[in-house]
Scaffold this motif. Structure first.
Motif: not given
Length: 403
Positions: A62-73, A105-113
């Motif tokens: 869901n965090t990735v979806r939020i960032l995608d939604r606003h062009g920040l991913a 069926g969802e996964r994590h994305t490893v990306y340092p904060q």
């Protein structure tokens, strides 16, 4: 963007003053600025510190979806790594859960904060956003009015003041937003009696999964960050100093608790950073107090046992920015009340799962004498159910990768 040049003689202003340049503050600022709202970010630290402070690195879908939604991913998709497996180790053996194929069926994305923060900061500045580094917010005044103000200490040590329509408190559990809450604010708090020594090691990951080791000597954890850097956690006594153990002693203890003799040695390397985390959880209710609104660690503190902190911060920041835009641009005054209710629903669900993980991974620290065997037997039963029950595994996966 340069630091504030305020002389302290006249108040500066913005429709929204955002306190803190972490994930919550920077995402909220990006969305507010894009929505045409005049905002400014005030950050106590300098830019270098903001972009290098190591924090969590597991982002849920869901965090990735939020960032995608606003062009920040963009950076996340270029450099992040998908991850969907965890391994539990006990004295009885080990088992794996491919949680990416369970539940939703969802996964994590490893990306340092710190990389996510750098991305958000870069987007904000390139769009013309305002941020003042080295500016410490001291207190929020008149939050019960329509024109609150923030007293600050500028980078040169001089006092200053910012006036606003709203103040978004994203400055953590010890920030000015929390210190300025009215007496009627509720703080629900729990001390779990657990402490971790958090370690960042210059060493390749030792297994291709998140590792959770349950041992009589205490918990140990393994979380890959990059191909050359690994995060480890080692349960320790409350009050332990971060520097109390040598690197060699730490590696020996990690290998013992992660059953290296049975499952293979760890890749050792230089320990780059260490710090002790005491497991405390709290929630502020409500999240709106007049013109002061809370998000991120200022709204709720959650243990690191389930990697929910940064993910909650991103979710809350989107909800908060949308509510502020609805109020300031469209006159929807009820939106800010809805923000508090919606965000708290997510916060309590994340707190519940985090608490469940604490009980799964650790002995009961406060069990009365004579009851420790009972509590330990319950914990081992939970692990066995997680190993054998598909229904339990689906529940775990849905909550592990959700907020």
């Amino acid at each position: 963007m340069t630091n504030s040049q305020s002389t302290g003689k006249a108040a500066q202003s913005a429709d929204v003053v955002v306190l803190g340049a972490g994930p919550a503050g920077l995402l909220a600022a990006n969305l507010l600025h894009r929505g045409g709202i005049d905002c400014v970010v005030l950050e106590r630290a300098d830019r270098s510190h903001v972009q290098t402070r190591a924090r969590a690195g597991f982002l849920v879908a869901n965090t990735v979806r939020i960032l995608d939604r606003h062009g920040l991913a963009g950076g996340l998709h270029r450099h992040g790594r998908q991850h969907g497996t965890c391994e539990f180790r006990t004295a009885e053996g080990r088992f794996r859960l491919d949680y990416g194929g369970l539940g939703r069926g969802e996964r994590h994305t490893v990306y340092p904060q710190q990389d996510l923060v750098t991305d958000l900061l870069t987007h904000y500045l390139e769009a013309g956003g305002r941020i003042h580094f080295g500016t410490e917010a001291l207190a929020v005044h008149d939050a019960d009015t329509s024109r609150p103000s923030v007293a600050v200490r500028e980078a040169d040590g001089r006092p200053g003041r910012w006036r606003a329509r709203y103040v978004a408190g994203c400055d953590g559990r010890h920030g000015a937003a929390r210190r300025s809450l009215p007496p009627g604010a509720l703080r629900h708090r729990r001390d779990h009696g657990i402490s971790w020594l958090g370690l960042l090691a210059q060493a390749p990951p030792s297994l291709d999964a998140v590792g959770y080791a349950v041992h009589d000597r205490g918990f140990a954890g393994h979380m890959a960050r990059t191909s050359e850097v690994t995060r480890y956690y080692l349960q320790c006594e409350r009050g332990t100093a971060a520097a109390a153990r040598s690197d060699e002693h730490i590696w020996d203890e990690l290998e013992t608790r992660m059953y290296a003799a049975e499952h293979g040695p760890l890749n050792r390397g230089r320990i780059l950073h260490r710090g002790v985390v005491d497991f405390e959880s709290d929630v502020i209710e409500p999240l709106r107090h007049g013109s002061l609104l809370l998000a991120g660690d200022a709204a709720s503190l959650i243990s690191p046992s389930a990697a929910k902190g940064a993910n909650l911060a991103v979710l809350e920041a989107e909800l908060l920015a949308q509510a502020l835009i609805a109020d300031l641009a469209h006159g929807d005054a009820a939106a800010l009340e809805r923000y508090s209710r919606e965000a708290l629903a997510h916060i309590w669900r994340a707190q519940e799962f985090s608490h469940w993980m604490i009980r799964l991974l650790h002995r009961e620290p406060s069990a009365p004498e004579g009851e420790s065997f009972f509590h330990e037997s319950l914990r081992l039963s939970r692990l066995e159910s997680l190993r054998t029950s598909r229904t339990h595994q689906d529940w775990f996966a849905e909550n592990y990768t959700g907020v």
